[in-house]
Design a protein around this motif. Structure first.
Motif, PDB file in Angstrom:
ATOM      1  N   GLY A   1       2.217   1.449 -19.286  1.00 43.29           N
ATOM      2  CA  GLY A   1       1.918   3.213 -20.439  1.00 43.29           C
ATOM      3  C   GLY A   1       0.272   2.625 -19.870  1.00 43.29           C
ATOM      4  O   GLY A   1      -0.459   3.637 -20.498  1.00 43.29           O
ATOM      5  N   ARG A   2      -0.263   1.481 -19.704  1.00 45.33           N
ATOM      6  CA  ARG A   2      -1.720   0.900 -20.356  1.00 45.33           C
ATOM      7  C   ARG A   2      -2.475   1.896 -19.170  1.00 45.33           C
ATOM      8  O   ARG A   2      -1.447   2.299 -17.909  1.00 45.33           O
ATOM      9  N   MET A   3      -3.514   1.873 -19.189  1.00 46.65           N
ATOM     10  CA  MET A   3      -4.226   3.509 -18.545  1.00 46.65           C
ATOM     11  C   MET A   3      -4.666   2.014 -17.336  1.00 46.65           C
ATOM     12  O   MET A   3      -6.032   0.870 -17.689  1.00 46.65           O
ATOM     13  N   LEU A   4      -4.768   1.674 -16.073  1.00 43.57           N
ATOM     14  CA  LEU A   4      -5.585   0.941 -15.531  1.00 43.57           C
ATOM     15  C   LEU A   4      -6.922   1.011 -15.093  1.00 43.57           C
ATOM     16  O   LEU A   4      -7.572   2.695 -15.151  1.00 43.57           O
ATOM     17  N   THR A   5      -7.462   0.187 -14.644  1.00 42.58           N
ATOM     18  CA  THR A   5      -9.002   1.177 -13.950  1.00 42.58           C
ATOM     19  C   THR A   5      -8.842   0.813 -12.515  1.00 42.58           C
ATOM     20  O   THR A   5      -8.026   1.070 -12.016  1.00 42.58           O
ATOM     21  N   GLU A   6      -9.875   2.013 -12.195  1.00 40.47           N
ATOM     22  CA  GLU A   6      -9.900   1.826 -10.509  1.00 40.47           C
ATOM     23  C   GLU A   6      -9.316   1.214 -10.125  1.00 40.47           C
ATOM     24  O   GLU A   6      -8.434   0.874  -8.712  1.00 40.47           O
ATOM     25  N   HIS A   7     -10.332  -0.112 -10.256  1.00 45.24           N
ATOM     26  CA  HIS A   7      -9.988  -1.430  -8.842  1.00 45.24           C
ATOM     27  C   HIS A   7      -8.475  -1.290  -9.562  1.00 45.24           C
ATOM     28  O   HIS A   7      -7.703  -2.614  -8.469  1.00 45.24           O
ATOM     29  N   GLU A   8      -7.771  -2.036 -10.709  1.00 46.69           N
ATOM     30  CA  GLU A   8      -6.517  -2.160 -10.805  1.00 46.69           C
ATOM     31  C   GLU A   8      -5.910  -1.654 -10.174  1.00 46.69           C
ATOM     32  O   GLU A   8      -4.957  -1.786  -9.535  1.00 46.69           O
ATOM     33  N   ALA A   9      -5.378  -0.345 -10.190  1.00 48.90           N
ATOM     34  CA  ALA A   9      -4.989  -0.063  -9.716  1.00 48.90           C
ATOM     35  C   ALA A   9      -4.788   0.326  -7.869  1.00 48.90           C
ATOM     36  O   ALA A   9      -3.451   0.842  -7.632  1.00 48.90           O
ATOM     37  N   LEU A  10      -6.434   0.300  -7.477  1.00 49.82           N
ATOM     38  CA  LEU A  10      -6.262   0.164  -5.816  1.00 49.82           C
ATOM     39  C   LEU A  10      -5.592  -1.307  -5.608  1.00 49.82           C
ATOM     40  O   LEU A  10      -4.958  -1.388  -4.611  1.00 49.82           O
ATOM     41  N   GLU A  11      -5.392  -2.173  -6.452  1.00 50.65           N
ATOM     42  CA  GLU A  11      -5.344  -3.789  -6.823  1.00 50.65           C
ATOM     43  C   GLU A  11      -4.073  -3.775  -6.081  1.00 50.65           C
ATOM     44  O   GLU A  11      -2.819  -3.756  -5.754  1.00 50.65           O
ATOM     45  N   LYS A  12      -2.573  -2.650  -7.351  1.00 49.28           N
ATOM     46  CA  LYS A  12      -1.763  -2.600  -7.030  1.00 49.28           C
ATOM     47  C   LYS A  12      -1.421  -1.837  -6.473  1.00 49.28           C
ATOM     48  O   LYS A  12      -0.198  -2.269  -5.493  1.00 49.28           O
ATOM     49  N   ILE A  13      -1.663  -0.763  -5.463  1.00 47.98           N
ATOM     50  CA  ILE A  13      -1.452  -0.527  -4.074  1.00 47.98           C
ATOM     51  C   ILE A  13      -1.260  -1.008  -3.148  1.00 47.98           C
ATOM     52  O   ILE A  13       0.209  -1.130  -2.994  1.00 47.98           O
ATOM     53  N   LEU A  14      -2.708  -1.604  -2.861  1.00 46.93           N
ATOM     54  CA  LEU A  14      -2.868  -1.947  -1.109  1.00 46.93           C
ATOM     55  C   LEU A  14      -1.293  -3.724  -1.607  1.00 46.93           C
ATOM     56  O   LEU A  14      -1.454  -4.206  -0.492  1.00 46.93           O
ATOM     57  N   ALA A  15      -1.168  -4.140  -2.635  1.00 47.44           N
ATOM     58  CA  ALA A  15      -0.224  -5.101  -3.220  1.00 47.44           C
ATOM     59  C   ALA A  15       1.006  -5.158  -2.249  1.00 47.44           C
ATOM     60  O   ALA A  15       1.994  -4.825  -2.133  1.00 47.44           O
ATOM     61  N   GLU A  16       1.432  -3.067  -2.747  1.00 41.11           N
ATOM     62  CA  GLU A  16       2.880  -2.511  -1.839  1.00 41.11           C
ATOM     63  C   GLU A  16       2.803  -2.150  -0.319  1.00 41.11           C
ATOM     64  O   GLU A  16       3.980  -2.096  -0.428  1.00 41.11           O
ATOM     65  N   VAL A  17       1.253  -1.562  -0.166  1.00 40.27           N
ATOM     66  CA  VAL A  17       1.807  -1.377   0.888  1.00 40.27           C
ATOM     67  C   VAL A  17       1.578  -2.232   2.326  1.00 40.27           C
ATOM     68  O   VAL A  17       0.666  -2.999   1.991  1.00 40.27           O
ATOM     69  N   GLN A  18       2.231  -1.777   3.619  1.00 38.93           N
ATOM     70  CA  GLN A  18       2.054  -3.021   4.639  1.00 38.93           C
ATOM     71  C   GLN A  18       1.819  -2.050   5.533  1.00 38.93           C
ATOM     72  O   GLN A  18       2.064  -0.874   5.368  1.00 38.93           O
ATOM     73  N   PRO A  19       1.046  -2.947   7.133  1.00 36.08           N
ATOM     74  CA  PRO A  19       1.229  -2.363   8.177  1.00 36.08           C
ATOM     75  C   PRO A  19       2.235  -1.766   8.561  1.00 36.08           C
ATOM     76  O   PRO A  19       2.934  -2.402   8.465  1.00 36.08           O
ATOM     77  N   LEU A  20       2.448  -0.852   9.250  1.00 35.45           N
ATOM     78  CA  LEU A  20       3.795  -0.403   9.489  1.00 35.45           C
ATOM     79  C   LEU A  20       4.102  -1.003  11.507  1.00 35.45           C
ATOM     80  O   LEU A  20       3.282  -1.544  11.569  1.00 35.45           O
ATOM     81  N   ALA A  21       4.996  -0.323  11.840  1.00 32.97           N
ATOM     82  CA  ALA A  21       5.248  -0.483  12.569  1.00 32.97           C
ATOM     83  C   ALA A  21       4.518  -0.409  14.180  1.00 32.97           C
ATOM     84  O   ALA A  21       3.719   0.172  14.516  1.00 32.97           O
ATOM     85  N   VAL A  22       4.189  -1.561  15.117  1.00 32.29           N
ATOM     86  CA  VAL A  22       3.433  -1.617  16.745  1.00 32.29           C
ATOM     87  C   VAL A  22       4.326  -0.859  17.235  1.00 32.29           C
ATOM     88  O   VAL A  22       5.233  -0.781  17.779  1.00 32.29           O
ATOM     89  N   GLU A  23       2.933   0.108  18.215  1.00 32.46           N
ATOM     90  CA  GLU A  23       4.386   0.755  19.049  1.00 32.46           C
ATOM     91  C   GLU A  23       2.414   1.010  20.226  1.00 32.46           C
ATOM     92  O   GLU A  23       1.550   0.541  20.265  1.00 32.46           O
ATOM     93  N   THR A  24       2.935   1.354  21.066  1.00 28.51           N
ATOM     94  CA  THR A  24       2.220   0.744  22.293  1.00 28.51           C
ATOM     95  C   THR A  24       2.293   2.539  23.137  1.00 28.51           C
ATOM     96  O   THR A  24       2.977   3.382  23.421  1.00 28.51           O
ATOM     97  N   ARG A  25       0.723   3.381  23.252  1.00 27.51           N
ATOM     98  CA  ARG A  25       0.290   4.093  23.109  1.00 27.51           C
ATOM     99  C   ARG A  25      -0.540   4.015  24.582  1.00 27.51           C
ATOM    100  O   ARG A  25      -1.195   3.406  24.765  1.00 27.51           O
ATOM    101  N   PRO A  26      -0.397   5.562  24.829  1.00 28.00           N
ATOM    102  CA  PRO A  26      -1.603   5.410  25.993  1.00 28.00           C
ATOM    103  C   PRO A  26      -3.289   5.509  25.401  1.00 28.00           C
ATOM    104  O   PRO A  26      -3.191   6.455  24.383  1.00 28.00           O
ATOM    105  N   LEU A  27      -3.922   5.197  26.224  1.00 23.72           N
ATOM    106  CA  LEU A  27      -5.266   5.434  25.375  1.00 23.72           C
ATOM    107  C   LEU A  27      -6.080   7.048  25.429  1.00 23.72           C
ATOM    108  O   LEU A  27      -6.033   6.826  24.372  1.00 23.72           O
ATOM    109  N   ARG A  28      -4.961   7.809  26.230  1.00 21.71           N
ATOM    110  CA  ARG A  28      -5.315   9.446  25.559  1.00 21.71           C
ATOM    111  C   ARG A  28      -4.545   9.617  23.966  1.00 21.71           C
ATOM    112  O   ARG A  28      -5.204  10.499  23.763  1.00 21.71           O
TER     113      ARG A  28
END
Ligand code: AMP
Ligand code: MG
Length: 399
Positions: free
Chosen positions: A4-31
């Motif tokens: 319920g408490r309002m977060l600071t923008e730094h706390e909010a960003l930390e919480k978001i980044l703690a939850e999201v991870q890099p997606l799968a690796v794929e091989t792509r043509p340079l183009r």
């Protein structure tokens, strides 16, 4: 868990980044890899240049000593173009007509550029001195084999892609780009092309957010609008969550009776991580995760609030999913033209334009004021209850 408490923008960003991870690796043509982030560290397998060659159109010369003086002449024994090595070997006093990028004949001491020479029969005469090693590009002088050329988490901009191409690579391993669905909510919203009735406004956040998503390098899977109707909202959100890694909602996350986003998310089993952040503009801002691991961002409907919260919270999350090593925005130190005053208990992100190192606030600093935002290319954070005097140096976030 619902906080319920309002977060600071730094706390909010930390919480978001703690939850999201890099997606799968794929091989792509340079183009098809521009804007993506490297999933691997790479070393050079080819030296640059790969062989000694000429930096100019002119004459490869063989001479003793530190330089050949103006007036010296050399007998021309052949021509070496860029391409296959003709295998010339020069003796002192000899020259080969040569072109930029062509392999150097054995025995070359220096290259005289064409503009500094004249032809006299089958000889070339120098009109300017030519010094030892002049206009010679040595093998490996730019880049050695084994040298580090790309780090995991670095963005593949055109210049880095060109370097990989110069290494003879056709593909590169990158992180996948998140597929993002955008859903605008509001009974007052009208699509372009329809007449505007009483109490209605044209829908603009769909275009705003889709452009912001694409500018981040992520891909837009779907953009649509839905009325303030709990059932329609739930159906639209369910479809979006099936097709996307990220759902961005605009509007309907406040505390009004017509704000149906939170109950609909609850129905769909989306766990709300937090839903208020102490910033201006943008207080109602929701972040949650679906059972299948999709991230959900509920942005305030006011266009400027949507813009600011996207830049501060959604963009870093998209970059993290794309494997970026650095998810922070680009900032520069500039002088503010005007006094920036914030009497609010929340930090205020002031919109303005940077010209020749000076920040000029643009238009009304209100969350609906899209015109001022349209003239802006930077945000300056003013801490709660503070005043930044005109002429002071500030950090401007590029946008
Ligand atoms: P809400 O967050 O739904 O309370 O909306 C706040 C304000 O933003 C209201 O004035 C809405 O009319 C406006 N708004 C909401 N969604 C949009 C949109 N997609 N495009 C333009 N304005 C919007
Ligand atoms: Mg609304």
């Amino acid at each position: 868990m619902m906080t319920g408490r309002m977060l600071t923008e730094h706390e909010a960003l930390e919480k978001i980044l703690a939850e999201v991870q890099p997606l799968a690796v794929e091989t792509r043509p340079l183009r098809n890899a521009a804007g993506r982030f490297a999933a691997v560290d790479l070393a050079a397998t080819v030296a640059s240049p790969p062989f000694d060659n000429s930096a100019m159109d002119g004459f490869a010369l063989a001479f003793g000593g530190a330089e050949a003086a103006a007036g010296a002449n050399f007998q021309i024994i052949g021509t070496q173009a860029a391409g296959p090595d003709a295998g010339f070997a020069l003796a002192d006093g000899q020259a080969v007509r040569i072109f930029t990028g062509a392999p150097l004949p054995a025995g070359t001491t220096g290259v005289a550029m064409q503009e500094d020479t004249r032809i006299d029969g089958d000889a070339v005469v120098l009109s300017d001195a030519c010094s030892r090693d002049e206009f010679i590009r040595r093998a490996g002088a730019d880049l050695c084999r084994g040298q580090h050329i790309l780090s995991r988490g670095e963005r593949l901009n055109p210049q880095r892609l060109a370097l990989l191409a110069s290494q003879g690579r056709a593909t590169v391993d990158v992180f996948a780009a998140p597929r993002v669905a955008i859903l605008s909510t509001g009974d007052e919203l009208v699509p372009a092309g329809q007449p505007l009735g009483a109490g209605q406004i044209y829908e603009s956040n769909g275009v705003l957010l889709a452009a912001l998503v694409e500018a981040s390098g992520a891909s837009v899977a779907d953009v649509r609008s839905v009325h303030d109707d709990p059932v329609a909202l739930e159906v639209a959100m369910r479809l979006a969550l099936e097709a996307a890694d990220v759902l961005i909602l605009s509007g309907g996350v406040s505390v009004g009776e017509r704000d149906f986003v939170k109950p609909a998310l609850h129905q769909l089993g989306v766990r709300t991580n937090f839903w208020r952040v102490a910033i201006k503009p943008g207080k109602p801002f929701l972040f949650g995760r679906s059972g299948t691991g999709a991230s959900v961002f509920g942005l305030p409907g006011n266009p400027v609030s949507s813009f600011v919260t996207f830049l501060l919270f959604v963009r870093p999350a998209l970059l993290r999913m794309m494997g970026a090593a650095d998810v922070s925005p680009v900032t520069q130190t500039v002088r503010t033209e005007a006094t920036l005053k914030n009497g609010d208990p929340r930090p205020h992100y002031v919109r303005g334009r940077v010209e020749a190192g000076v920040f000029h606030p643009q238009g009304r600093q209100e969350s609906h004021a899209l015109f001022g935002l349209s003239r802006s290319d930077a945000l300056v954070r003013v801490a709660p209850g503070t005043e930044i005097p005109a002429g002071a140096m500030v950090a401007a976030i590029a946008c």
